[in-house]
Design an enzyme around this catalytic site. Structure first.
Site, short mmCIF file in Angstrom:
data_model
loop_
_atom_site.label_atom_id
_atom_site.label_comp_id
_atom_site.label_asym_id
_atom_site.label_seq_id
_atom_site.Cartn_x
_atom_site.Cartn_y
_atom_site.Cartn_z
N PHE A 147 0.64 -1.25 0.20
CA PHE A 147 -0.13 0.15 -0.30
C PHE A 147 0.54 1.14 0.23
CE2 PHE A 147 0.93 0.00 4.51
CZ PHE A 147 1.02 1.31 4.75
N LYS A 171 -1.33 -7.11 -9.23
CA LYS A 171 -2.03 -6.50 -8.15
C LYS A 171 -2.58 -6.14 -6.51
CE LYS A 171 -3.18 -8.38 -4.59
NZ LYS A 171 -3.70 -7.11 -2.75
N GLU A 174 -5.15 -3.84 -1.97
CA GLU A 174 -6.32 -3.39 -1.18
C GLU A 174 -6.96 -1.65 -0.97
OE1 GLU A 174 -4.74 -6.16 -0.18
OE2 GLU A 174 -5.55 -6.88 1.69
N SER A 224 5.16 -7.02 3.56
CA SER A 224 6.29 -7.47 4.96
C SER A 224 6.97 -8.68 4.52
CB SER A 224 4.93 -7.41 5.74
OG SER A 224 4.36 -8.69 4.98
N CYS A 279 9.68 1.96 3.13
CA CYS A 279 10.82 0.37 3.67
C CYS A 279 11.77 1.33 3.69
CB CYS A 279 10.47 -0.49 2.46
SG CYS A 279 10.70 0.12 0.95
N GLU A 379 9.75 -4.45 12.94
CA GLU A 379 9.36 -2.92 12.55
C GLU A 379 7.69 -2.66 13.06
OE1 GLU A 379 7.59 -4.04 8.40
OE2 GLU A 379 8.83 -2.68 8.25
P1 NAD Z 1 1.11 -6.44 3.26
O1 NAD Z 1 2.83 -7.72 2.67
O2 NAD Z 1 0.84 -6.52 3.99
O3 NAD Z 1 0.98 -6.50 1.93
C1 NAD Z 1 1.76 -6.33 0.61
C2 NAD Z 1 0.47 -7.44 -0.59
O4 NAD Z 1 0.34 -8.75 -0.19
C3 NAD Z 1 -0.31 -6.94 -1.03
O5 NAD Z 1 -0.78 -6.46 -2.15
C4 NAD Z 1 -1.65 -7.52 -0.04
O6 NAD Z 1 -3.15 -7.56 -1.15
C5 NAD Z 1 -0.93 -9.17 0.15
N1 NAD Z 1 -0.87 -9.78 1.06
C6 NAD Z 1 -1.43 -8.84 1.99
N2 NAD Z 1 -1.61 -10.49 3.03
C7 NAD Z 1 -1.40 -11.46 2.34
C8 NAD Z 1 -1.22 -13.15 2.38
N3 NAD Z 1 -1.37 -13.61 3.41
N4 NAD Z 1 -0.92 -13.69 1.25
C9 NAD Z 1 -1.20 -13.38 0.01
N5 NAD Z 1 -0.54 -12.14 -0.67
C10 NAD Z 1 -0.65 -11.43 0.48
O7 NAD Z 1 2.36 -5.39 2.95
P2 NAD Z 1 1.19 -4.19 3.17
O8 NAD Z 1 1.23 -4.16 4.51
O9 NAD Z 1 0.89 -3.59 2.23
O10 NAD Z 1 2.62 -2.94 2.72
C11 NAD Z 1 3.93 -2.88 3.90
C12 NAD Z 1 5.21 -3.64 3.72
O11 NAD Z 1 5.40 -3.47 2.89
C13 NAD Z 1 6.14 -3.08 5.35
O12 NAD Z 1 6.51 -4.32 5.84
C14 NAD Z 1 6.98 -2.79 4.29
O13 NAD Z 1 8.46 -2.80 5.09
C15 NAD Z 1 6.94 -3.19 3.26
N6 NAD Z 1 7.71 -2.67 1.90
C16 NAD Z 1 9.25 -3.19 1.96
C17 NAD Z 1 9.50 -2.76 0.51
C18 NAD Z 1 11.26 -3.29 0.03
O14 NAD Z 1 12.13 -2.76 -0.87
N7 NAD Z 1 11.41 -3.72 1.21
C19 NAD Z 1 9.04 -1.79 -0.09
C20 NAD Z 1 7.69 -1.34 0.48
C21 NAD Z 1 7.15 -1.22 1.31
#
Ligand code: NAD
Length: 492
Positions: A147, A171, A174, A224, A279, A379
């Protein structure tokens, strides 16, 4: 109700399940986002598969021209894209605009990527025998994005996938899904053939269906660490090429010779910019010596208290809301955890004067944080900065190297010798020397180490081209005279 984007057009969803998209500045629901059902997933796969047959045969000039036209349209539409990001994500318009620009940087890189698709050619590896490599497309690639950067991160993925001749299914999160649709509209307005980019909304079920689908060849994930591990394991088990980027805890080491005013100024923006939801945000400052720490904290406190908190739509706002109530609850929980663990909460964001509604919280600062504390190990992903005091450089370096995350790390120092040693020995993927947020430019590659990444090859830059292509090596012989083909392995 939002639409999916399948085969070049927005398509009203027939799926039953949906989630709510919020305006974080008001804490109110804007509209529902539908989750794709199995039939919609199959339609997107079918569109991407059909499009790949022609797109993979298109000329490099044709692909580069599409990227040029896309880049021009993105630039023209920055205000509309930024408005959409501010509405659903909450971040300030200035920050949204900057993030779109960092995405466009990769589209720009993609325009020139045919240069990187040139391959190697060895003439006369044997008598009348030449050997050369081709980098060819994989087929259907899937990108799952978080997000916090609804435009930038997708733009770090599919421009390169497409220039390499692949087709793509995106994808988006959401929580802020509309920007993905605007981006897809612009790609088609730029002249993309139907089906080369598709956008499907959804949660875990849609993701799992995509990453295990037999026709999908590669998966790029950013989110994450917990989900990144799941994506890496599941997609690899289904024989996909995978890169899965996870969470972070980014350190900034401030040496006792650093210009503390400069460091404090840089740390303030890097820790609290985008409300700590980056991130690459700095979430830990490691000071060498108590004197350095005291000087830094003394500068940070008044600057933090002066941060203007408000809606991202207000041009004066510096600290916008968090994107979700979940995120806000998590930050509040960690503030309690830190207090219980014995860290010194010297600025408590809960005390800040904030708008009545919305997912707001002020900036917080913990001092005297210790390596074993959860607020250091985990984090938080919000406007919370931990200050740690190390007796010397070696101790500080050992703490950073022992940390499970390895995305980014910075150092502030005036010593070239220390900076050089740090860059060489720190166990982190992206390092900044007197630069607080060392996100590489589009023509270099982005990626952390340790629990911040699963799989190999970084996002964008040369790694992006490698990730989205596979190598074919040709050995060719055009003999002037006939030769005997023997039973022994040929040598040259
Ligand atoms: P998230 O992991 O909750 O969601 C990321 C994506 O995965 C979304 O599209 C979501 O719909 C999907 N998703 C969520 N749960 C899932 C599951 N159980 N199974 C399959 N798909 C699932 O992450 P977020 O809250 O959207 O973003 C924040 C996180 O992203 C933080 O931890 C941040 O550090 C990380 N991030 C990392 C980088 C990097 O380059 N390393 C860059 C940006 C964000």
């Amino acid at each position: 109700m939002l639409a999916h984007h399948i085969n070049g057009a927005r398509v009203t969803s027939t799926g039953a399940e949906c989630a709510s998209v919020y305006n974080p500045a008001k804490g109110e629901i804007l509209y529902p986002v539908p989750f794709a059902n199995q039939s919609e997933i199959e339609k997107a796969i079918e569109a991407a598969e059909k499009a790949h047959q022609q797109w993979s045969l298109s000329s490099l000039a044709e692909r580069a021209r599409l990227m040029f036209a896309f880049k021009q349209l993105l630039e023209k539409n920055i205000p509309a894209l930024a408005e959409c990001i501010t509405l659903e994500h909450g971040k300030t318009r200035a920050d949204a605009t900057a993030s779109i620009q960092r995405g466009i940087d990769v589209v720009e890189f993609a325009c020139g990527a045919p240069h990187l698709l040139k391959s190697s050619y060895s003439e006369r590896v044997g008598r009348d025998v030449d050997c050369y490599g081709l980098r060819q497309s994989l087929g259907i690639c899937v990108g799952i994005t978080p997000f916090n950067f609804p435009a930038m991160i997708p733009l770090w993925m599919y421009p390169l996938a497409l220039i390499c001749g692949n087709t793509f299914i995106h994808k988006p999160s959401e929580k802020d899904p509309s920007t993905a649709l605007l981006l897809a509209d612009l790609l088609y307005e730029a002249g993309a053939p139907d089906g080369i980019l598709n956008v499907l909304h959804g949660g875990k079920e849609v993701v799992d269906a995509l990453i295990s689908h037999p026709k999908v060849k590669a998966v790029s994930f950013v989110g994450s660490t917990k989900v990144a591990e799941h994506i890496y394991q599941t997609a690899s088990r289904h024989h996909k090429r995978v890169q899965a980027f996870g969470g972070a805890k980014n350190h900034c080491l401030v040496m006792d010779d650093a210009d503390v005013d400069d460091a404090a100024n840089a740390i303030l923006g890097a820790a609290y910019g985008s409300t700590g939801q980056r991130c690459m945000a700095i979430s830990v400052v490691l000071c060498v010596g108590n004197k350095t720490a005291d000087a830094l904290v003394e500068r940070l406190i008044p600057a933090m208290k002066a941060l203007v908190i408000g809606s991202g739509e207000n041009d004066r706002t510096v600290l916008a809301p968090l994107t979700s109530s979940d995120g806000l609850n998590r930050v509040q929980e960690y503030l309690e955890i830190g207090i219980k663990e014995g860290a010194n909460l010297i600025v408590d964001g809960r005390q800040a004067s904030i708008p009545e509604k919305g997912f707001f919280i002020g900036a917080s600062l913990f001092d005297h944080v210790k390596p074993a504390m959860r607020i250091y190990q985990e984090e938080i992903f919000g406007p919370v900065l931990c200050v740690m005091r190390a007796p010397d450089y070696e101790t500080a370096l050992s703490w950073i190297n022992a940390h499970p995350y390895g995305n980014g790390a910075a150092i502030f120092t005036q010593s070239g010798e220390i900076a050089h040693d740090y860059a060489s020995r720190v166990q982190i993927g992206m390092v900044g020397i007197n630069v607080p947020i060392p996100v590489p430019v589009g023509y270099h590659s982005f990626g952390g180490w340790k629990n911040s990444v699963f799989g190999d090859l970084g996002l964008h830059g040369p790694d992006g081209i490698q990730f989205y292509t596979r190598l074919k090596t040709i050995t060719a012989r055009w003999p002037k005279t006939k030769q005997n083909h023997g039973f022994t392995l040929p040598t040259h």
